[in-house]
Enzyme design. Structure first.
Site, short mmCIF file in Angstrom:
data_model
loop_
_atom_site.label_atom_id
_atom_site.label_comp_id
_atom_site.label_asym_id
_atom_site.label_seq_id
_atom_site.Cartn_x
_atom_site.Cartn_y
_atom_site.Cartn_z
CE LYS A 200 41.32 40.61 44.41
NZ LYS A 200 42.64 40.55 44.12
CG HIS A 219 50.18 38.58 44.08
ND1 HIS A 219 50.22 40.88 44.51
CD2 HIS A 219 49.76 38.56 43.40
CE1 HIS A 219 49.17 41.35 43.33
NE2 HIS A 219 48.88 39.87 42.87
CG ASP A 221 48.52 37.62 39.31
OD1 ASP A 221 48.24 38.14 40.89
OD2 ASP A 221 47.73 37.87 38.87
CG HIS A 275 51.32 41.72 40.32
ND1 HIS A 275 51.98 40.89 39.86
CD2 HIS A 275 50.29 41.81 40.45
CE1 HIS A 275 50.88 39.56 40.14
NE2 HIS A 275 49.94 41.07 40.05
C1 OGA Z 1 45.76 41.19 41.52
C2 OGA Z 1 46.06 42.04 41.01
C3 OGA Z 1 46.05 44.27 39.83
C4 OGA Z 1 45.42 45.25 39.92
O1 OGA Z 1 44.23 41.50 42.77
O2 OGA Z 1 45.93 39.94 41.98
O3 OGA Z 1 47.92 42.22 40.91
O4 OGA Z 1 45.50 46.05 39.05
N1 OGA Z 1 45.73 42.58 41.22
O5 OGA Z 1 44.53 45.58 40.56
NI NI Z 2 47.79 39.59 41.22
#
Ligand code: OGA
Ligand code: NI
Length: 333
Positions: A200, A219, A221, A275
Protein backbone atom coordinates in the site's frame (compact mmCIF):
# COMPACT_ATOMS: atom_id res chain seq x y z
CA UNK A 1 -19.34 10.70 -10.94
CA UNK A 2 -16.04 12.26 -10.12
CA UNK A 3 -14.53 10.90 -6.93
CA UNK A 4 -13.11 13.39 -4.50
CA UNK A 5 -9.51 12.72 -3.52
CA UNK A 6 -7.90 14.17 -0.41
CA UNK A 7 -5.06 15.46 -2.58
CA UNK A 8 -7.63 17.63 -4.40
CA UNK A 9 -9.24 18.82 -1.18
CA UNK A 10 -5.80 19.72 0.20
CA UNK A 11 -5.14 21.95 -2.83
CA UNK A 12 -7.88 24.38 -1.89
CA UNK A 13 -7.74 24.01 1.92
CA UNK A 14 -5.41 26.73 3.17
CA UNK A 15 -6.59 27.57 6.68
CA UNK A 16 -9.47 25.31 7.53
CA UNK A 17 -10.53 21.78 6.67
CA UNK A 18 -13.98 20.40 5.81
CA UNK A 19 -16.04 19.46 8.85
CA UNK A 20 -16.01 15.72 8.13
CA UNK A 21 -12.23 15.64 8.68
CA UNK A 22 -12.42 17.18 12.16
CA UNK A 23 -12.04 14.45 14.75
CA UNK A 24 -13.91 14.25 18.03
CA UNK A 25 -11.91 15.49 21.02
CA UNK A 26 -11.05 11.95 22.13
CA UNK A 27 -9.28 11.38 18.78
CA UNK A 28 -7.72 14.76 17.95
CA UNK A 29 -3.94 14.34 17.86
CA UNK A 30 -3.42 17.80 19.35
CA UNK A 31 -5.19 16.65 22.52
CA UNK A 32 -4.31 12.96 22.69
CA UNK A 33 -0.57 12.69 21.93
CA UNK A 34 1.81 12.22 24.85
CA UNK A 35 4.15 15.23 24.83
CA UNK A 36 7.86 15.18 25.66
CA UNK A 37 7.92 11.42 25.15
CA UNK A 38 10.37 9.38 27.13
CA UNK A 39 9.12 6.01 25.93
CA UNK A 40 10.26 4.97 22.46
CA UNK A 41 9.34 2.09 20.20
CA UNK A 42 12.30 -0.36 20.38
CA UNK A 43 14.99 -0.16 17.67
CA UNK A 44 16.63 -3.50 16.90
CA UNK A 45 19.87 -4.15 15.00
CA UNK A 46 19.17 -7.18 12.78
CA UNK A 47 22.91 -7.70 12.18
CA UNK A 48 23.84 -7.67 15.85
CA UNK A 49 26.57 -10.31 16.27
CA UNK A 50 24.98 -11.10 19.64
CA UNK A 51 22.12 -13.11 18.13
CA UNK A 52 20.66 -14.06 21.46
CA UNK A 53 20.31 -10.40 22.38
CA UNK A 54 18.65 -9.63 19.04
CA UNK A 55 16.24 -12.54 19.43
CA UNK A 56 15.27 -11.47 22.92
CA UNK A 57 14.76 -7.88 21.80
CA UNK A 58 12.39 -8.99 19.01
CA UNK A 59 10.44 -11.26 21.34
CA UNK A 60 10.19 -8.62 24.04
CA UNK A 61 9.09 -5.89 21.61
CA UNK A 62 6.50 -8.19 20.02
CA UNK A 63 5.01 -9.08 23.38
CA UNK A 64 5.05 -5.65 24.96
CA UNK A 65 4.72 -3.21 22.07
CA UNK A 66 3.59 -5.11 18.97
CA UNK A 67 5.77 -2.70 16.97
CA UNK A 68 9.49 -2.08 16.56
CA UNK A 69 11.97 -0.68 14.07
CA UNK A 70 14.80 -2.66 12.53
CA UNK A 71 18.12 -1.30 11.25
CA UNK A 72 20.95 -3.11 9.41
CA UNK A 73 18.23 -5.28 7.89
CA UNK A 74 20.05 -6.05 4.66
CA UNK A 75 17.86 -4.05 2.25
CA UNK A 76 20.24 -1.58 0.57
CA UNK A 77 19.44 2.13 1.15
CA UNK A 78 19.44 2.65 -2.61
CA UNK A 79 16.69 0.06 -3.09
CA UNK A 80 14.52 1.85 -0.53
CA UNK A 81 15.27 5.23 -2.09
CA UNK A 82 14.17 4.04 -5.52
CA UNK A 83 10.95 2.57 -4.14
CA UNK A 84 10.18 5.89 -2.46
CA UNK A 85 11.06 7.97 -5.50
CA UNK A 86 8.89 5.89 -7.86
CA UNK A 87 5.85 6.09 -5.56
CA UNK A 88 6.29 9.82 -4.99
CA UNK A 89 6.48 10.52 -8.73
CA UNK A 90 3.29 8.52 -9.30
CA UNK A 91 1.31 10.55 -6.75
CA UNK A 92 2.61 13.79 -8.28
CA UNK A 93 1.21 12.90 -11.73
CA UNK A 94 -1.82 14.80 -13.02
CA UNK A 95 -5.03 13.52 -11.45
CA UNK A 96 -6.39 12.01 -14.71
CA UNK A 97 -3.34 9.83 -15.01
CA UNK A 98 -3.65 8.50 -11.48
CA UNK A 99 -7.34 7.78 -12.06
CA UNK A 100 -6.34 5.23 -14.74
CA UNK A 101 -5.39 3.00 -11.81
CA UNK A 102 -8.52 3.65 -9.73
CA UNK A 103 -10.01 0.66 -7.96
CA UNK A 104 -12.79 -0.48 -10.32
CA UNK A 105 -16.24 0.32 -8.85
CA UNK A 106 -17.78 -2.77 -7.31
CA UNK A 107 -14.49 -4.68 -7.35
CA UNK A 108 -14.19 -7.23 -4.54
CA UNK A 109 -10.44 -6.76 -4.39
CA UNK A 110 -8.76 -3.96 -2.54
CA UNK A 111 -6.25 -3.30 -5.35
CA UNK A 112 -6.05 0.07 -7.07
CA UNK A 113 -5.75 3.80 -6.47
CA UNK A 114 -8.31 5.28 -4.15
CA UNK A 115 -9.62 7.15 -1.20
CA UNK A 116 -11.63 5.50 1.51
CA UNK A 117 -15.08 6.72 0.50
CA UNK A 118 -16.97 5.10 3.30
CA UNK A 119 -17.07 7.32 6.33
CA UNK A 120 -16.08 5.76 9.61
CA UNK A 121 -18.44 4.99 12.46
CA UNK A 122 -18.50 8.54 13.80
CA UNK A 123 -18.90 9.82 10.22
CA UNK A 124 -15.32 11.07 9.93
CA UNK A 125 -12.95 10.93 6.97
CA UNK A 126 -9.23 10.19 6.86
CA UNK A 127 -6.75 12.71 5.40
CA UNK A 128 -5.09 10.25 3.01
CA UNK A 129 -5.23 8.73 -0.49
CA UNK A 130 -3.73 5.36 -1.34
CA UNK A 131 -2.62 2.85 -3.96
CA UNK A 132 -2.82 -0.89 -3.24
CA UNK A 133 -1.31 -3.68 -5.31
CA UNK A 134 0.15 -7.11 -4.67
CA UNK A 135 3.88 -7.57 -5.17
CA UNK A 136 4.33 -11.28 -4.33
CA UNK A 137 3.99 -14.15 -5.24
CA UNK A 138 4.24 -13.54 -9.01
CA UNK A 139 1.07 -15.52 -9.81
CA UNK A 140 -0.96 -13.17 -7.58
CA UNK A 141 0.24 -9.96 -9.24
CA UNK A 142 -2.18 -7.82 -11.28
CA UNK A 143 0.06 -5.49 -13.23
CA UNK A 144 -2.93 -3.37 -14.28
CA UNK A 145 -2.60 -1.69 -10.85
CA UNK A 146 1.15 -1.05 -11.15
CA UNK A 147 1.80 2.47 -12.46
CA UNK A 148 3.53 2.61 -15.85
CA UNK A 149 4.68 6.09 -15.02
CA UNK A 150 7.38 6.62 -13.86
CA UNK A 151 8.91 3.92 -16.07
CA UNK A 152 11.18 2.92 -13.16
CA UNK A 153 8.15 1.96 -11.03
CA UNK A 154 8.12 -1.74 -11.84
CA UNK A 155 11.82 -2.36 -11.41
CA UNK A 156 11.96 -0.37 -8.17
CA UNK A 157 9.12 -2.43 -6.71
CA UNK A 158 10.54 -5.72 -7.92
CA UNK A 159 13.94 -4.96 -6.43
CA UNK A 160 12.43 -4.03 -3.08
CA UNK A 161 10.33 -7.21 -3.07
CA UNK A 162 13.35 -9.37 -3.88
CA UNK A 163 15.24 -7.90 -0.94
CA UNK A 164 12.33 -8.26 1.46
CA UNK A 165 12.32 -12.05 1.62
CA UNK A 166 15.41 -12.25 3.82
CA UNK A 167 13.93 -9.87 6.39
CA UNK A 168 10.56 -11.65 6.32
CA UNK A 169 12.16 -15.03 6.96
CA UNK A 170 14.40 -13.74 9.70
CA UNK A 171 11.52 -12.10 11.54
CA UNK A 172 9.29 -15.15 11.31
CA UNK A 173 12.10 -17.45 12.49
CA UNK A 174 12.80 -15.28 15.54
CA UNK A 175 9.12 -14.98 16.42
CA UNK A 176 8.63 -18.73 15.96
CA UNK A 177 11.54 -19.62 18.25
CA UNK A 178 10.19 -17.12 20.78
CA UNK A 179 7.02 -19.19 20.99
CA UNK A 180 8.96 -22.41 21.56
CA UNK A 181 8.15 -23.62 18.04
CA UNK A 182 10.53 -24.81 15.31
CA UNK A 183 11.93 -21.92 13.29
CA UNK A 184 9.70 -22.59 10.25
CA UNK A 185 6.42 -23.23 12.05
CA UNK A 186 5.01 -19.73 12.58
CA UNK A 187 5.43 -18.66 8.95
CA UNK A 188 3.90 -21.95 7.85
CA UNK A 189 0.88 -21.33 10.08
CA UNK A 190 0.11 -18.08 8.25
CA UNK A 191 0.72 -19.29 4.70
CA UNK A 192 4.39 -20.26 4.35
CA UNK A 193 5.53 -19.89 0.75
CA UNK A 194 2.00 -18.82 -0.24
CA UNK A 195 2.08 -15.71 1.93
CA UNK A 196 0.79 -12.78 -0.13
CA UNK A 197 2.68 -9.48 0.00
CA UNK A 198 0.25 -6.59 -0.45
CA UNK A 199 1.84 -3.17 -0.92
CA UNK A 200 0.00 0.00 0.00
CA UNK A 201 1.24 3.50 -0.60
CA UNK A 202 -0.32 6.04 1.75
CA UNK A 203 -0.18 9.63 0.48
CA UNK A 204 -0.94 12.22 3.15
CA UNK A 205 -1.03 15.74 1.62
CA UNK A 206 -0.25 18.76 3.81
CA UNK A 207 -3.15 19.58 6.13
CA UNK A 208 -3.82 23.09 7.48
CA UNK A 209 -5.13 21.67 10.79
CA UNK A 210 -2.97 18.68 11.71
CA UNK A 211 -4.09 19.10 15.31
CA UNK A 212 -7.71 18.25 14.36
CA UNK A 213 -7.43 15.64 11.58
CA UNK A 214 -5.97 12.16 11.37
CA UNK A 215 -4.39 10.28 8.49
CA UNK A 216 -5.25 6.65 9.13
CA UNK A 217 -7.38 6.39 12.31
CA UNK A 218 -6.62 3.98 15.14
CA UNK A 219 -6.54 0.33 14.01
CA UNK A 220 -4.60 -2.91 14.11
CA UNK A 221 -3.48 -4.51 10.84
CA UNK A 222 -5.30 -7.69 9.76
CA UNK A 223 -2.10 -9.12 8.25
CA UNK A 224 0.38 -11.48 9.93
CA UNK A 225 3.18 -8.90 9.94
CA UNK A 226 3.44 -5.50 8.26
CA UNK A 227 6.77 -4.11 7.10
CA UNK A 228 6.67 -0.35 6.54
CA UNK A 229 8.98 2.22 4.97
CA UNK A 230 8.05 5.87 5.66
CA UNK A 231 9.40 9.03 4.05
CA UNK A 232 11.14 11.52 6.33
CA UNK A 233 7.97 13.21 7.61
CA UNK A 234 7.01 12.15 11.11
CA UNK A 235 3.48 10.81 11.55
CA UNK A 236 3.13 7.21 12.73
CA UNK A 237 1.94 6.79 16.31
CA UNK A 238 1.70 3.61 18.37
CA UNK A 239 -0.54 3.04 21.34
CA UNK A 240 0.83 1.53 24.48
CA UNK A 241 -1.17 1.24 27.70
CA UNK A 242 -3.76 3.65 26.36
CA UNK A 243 -1.31 6.42 25.36
CA UNK A 244 -0.23 7.55 21.88
CA UNK A 245 3.53 7.76 21.20
CA UNK A 246 5.28 9.06 18.09
CA UNK A 247 7.33 6.43 16.27
CA UNK A 248 10.58 8.33 15.77
CA UNK A 249 11.70 8.57 12.14
CA UNK A 250 15.03 6.78 11.54
CA UNK A 251 16.43 6.99 7.98
CA UNK A 252 16.23 3.64 6.17
CA UNK A 253 14.83 1.74 9.15
CA UNK A 254 11.88 -0.60 8.59
CA UNK A 255 8.92 -0.39 10.93
CA UNK A 256 7.60 -3.85 11.83
CA UNK A 257 4.02 -4.23 13.05
CA UNK A 258 2.66 -7.40 14.61
CA UNK A 259 -0.68 -7.95 12.86
CA UNK A 260 -3.83 -9.74 13.98
CA UNK A 261 -2.91 -13.11 12.39
CA UNK A 262 0.33 -13.39 14.38
CA UNK A 263 -1.50 -12.42 17.55
CA UNK A 264 -4.01 -15.20 16.79
CA UNK A 265 -1.44 -17.85 15.76
CA UNK A 266 0.58 -17.11 18.91
CA UNK A 267 -2.62 -17.43 20.98
CA UNK A 268 -2.10 -13.94 22.31
CA UNK A 269 1.59 -14.22 23.23
CA UNK A 270 2.36 -11.49 20.71
CA UNK A 271 0.05 -8.50 20.46
CA UNK A 272 -1.05 -6.72 17.30
CA UNK A 273 -0.38 -3.05 17.80
CA UNK A 274 -2.97 -0.30 17.79
CA UNK A 275 -1.60 2.50 15.61
CA UNK A 276 -2.70 5.62 13.72
CA UNK A 277 -1.13 8.44 11.71
CA UNK A 278 -1.04 12.18 12.09
CA UNK A 279 -0.56 14.64 9.23
CA UNK A 280 1.70 17.63 8.71
CA UNK A 281 0.92 21.30 8.07
CA UNK A 282 3.52 21.92 5.35
CA UNK A 283 4.86 18.60 4.24
CA UNK A 284 3.51 15.60 2.39
CA UNK A 285 3.95 12.36 4.27
CA UNK A 286 4.17 9.12 2.28
CA UNK A 287 4.49 5.57 3.61
CA UNK A 288 4.88 2.14 2.01
CA UNK A 289 3.50 -0.62 4.23
CA UNK A 290 3.66 -4.19 2.91
CA UNK A 291 1.02 -6.40 4.53
CA UNK A 292 2.09 -10.05 4.72
CA UNK A 293 -1.24 -11.79 4.32
CA UNK A 294 -2.28 -15.42 4.57
CA UNK A 295 -3.91 -16.81 1.39
CA UNK A 296 -7.62 -15.96 1.70
CA UNK A 297 -8.73 -19.61 1.99
CA UNK A 298 -6.20 -20.51 4.66
CA UNK A 299 -7.62 -21.18 8.12
CA UNK A 300 -5.66 -19.34 10.77
CA UNK A 301 -6.07 -20.04 14.46
CA UNK A 302 -3.97 -20.52 17.60
CA UNK A 303 -1.09 -22.87 16.73
CA UNK A 304 -2.00 -26.41 17.90
CA UNK A 305 1.33 -26.71 19.71
CA UNK A 306 0.49 -23.65 21.82
CA UNK A 307 -2.86 -24.80 23.13
CA UNK A 308 -3.63 -27.41 25.78
CA UNK A 309 -5.91 -27.75 28.77
CA UNK A 310 -4.02 -25.15 30.74
CA UNK A 311 -3.87 -22.78 27.75
CA UNK A 312 -7.17 -22.96 25.89
CA UNK A 313 -7.46 -21.18 22.52
CA UNK A 314 -8.23 -17.49 22.96
CA UNK A 315 -9.29 -16.97 19.33
CA UNK A 316 -11.50 -18.74 16.79
CA UNK A 317 -9.89 -20.53 13.87
CA UNK A 318 -11.24 -19.18 10.61
CA UNK A 319 -10.37 -18.51 7.00
CA UNK A 320 -8.44 -15.30 6.54
CA UNK A 321 -11.11 -14.16 4.07
CA UNK A 322 -13.78 -14.52 6.77
CA UNK A 323 -11.65 -12.74 9.35
CA UNK A 324 -11.28 -9.77 7.00
CA UNK A 325 -14.99 -9.75 6.13
CA UNK A 326 -15.98 -9.57 9.81
CA UNK A 327 -13.40 -6.92 10.62
CA UNK A 328 -14.26 -4.68 7.68
CA UNK A 329 -17.98 -4.96 8.38
CA UNK A 330 -17.51 -4.56 12.14
CA UNK A 331 -19.02 -7.98 12.86
CA UNK A 332 -17.69 -9.66 16.04
CA UNK A 333 -15.07 -12.33 15.23
C1 OGA B 1 -1.78 1.48 7.41
C2 OGA B 1 -0.95 2.23 8.37
C3 OGA B 1 0.86 3.75 8.80
C4 OGA B 1 1.68 4.82 8.16
O1 OGA B 1 -1.85 1.91 6.25
O2 OGA B 1 -2.35 0.44 7.82
O3 OGA B 1 -1.05 1.95 9.53
O4 OGA B 1 2.72 5.14 8.73
N1 OGA B 1 -0.09 3.17 7.93
O5 OGA B 1 1.30 5.33 7.12
NI1 NI C 1 -1.82 -0.05 9.79
Amino acid sequence: MEVERVQGIANFSTETIPEEFIRSTNEQPGLTTVQGTVLEVPVIDLSDPDEKKMLEAIIDASRNWGIFQVVNHGIPDEVIRKLQEAGKVFFELPQEEKELYAKPPGSQSIEGYGTKLQKELQGKKAWVDHLFHKIWPPREINYQFWPKNPPSYREANEEYTKHMHGVVDKLFRCLSVGLGLEGHELKEAVGGENLVYLLKINYYPPCPRPDLALGVPSHTDMSSLTILVPNDVQGLQANRDGHWYDVKYIPNALVIHIGDQVEIASNGMYRSVLHRTTVNKEQTRISWPVFLEPPSDLEVGPHPKLVNEANPPKYKTKKYREYCYCKLNKIPQ
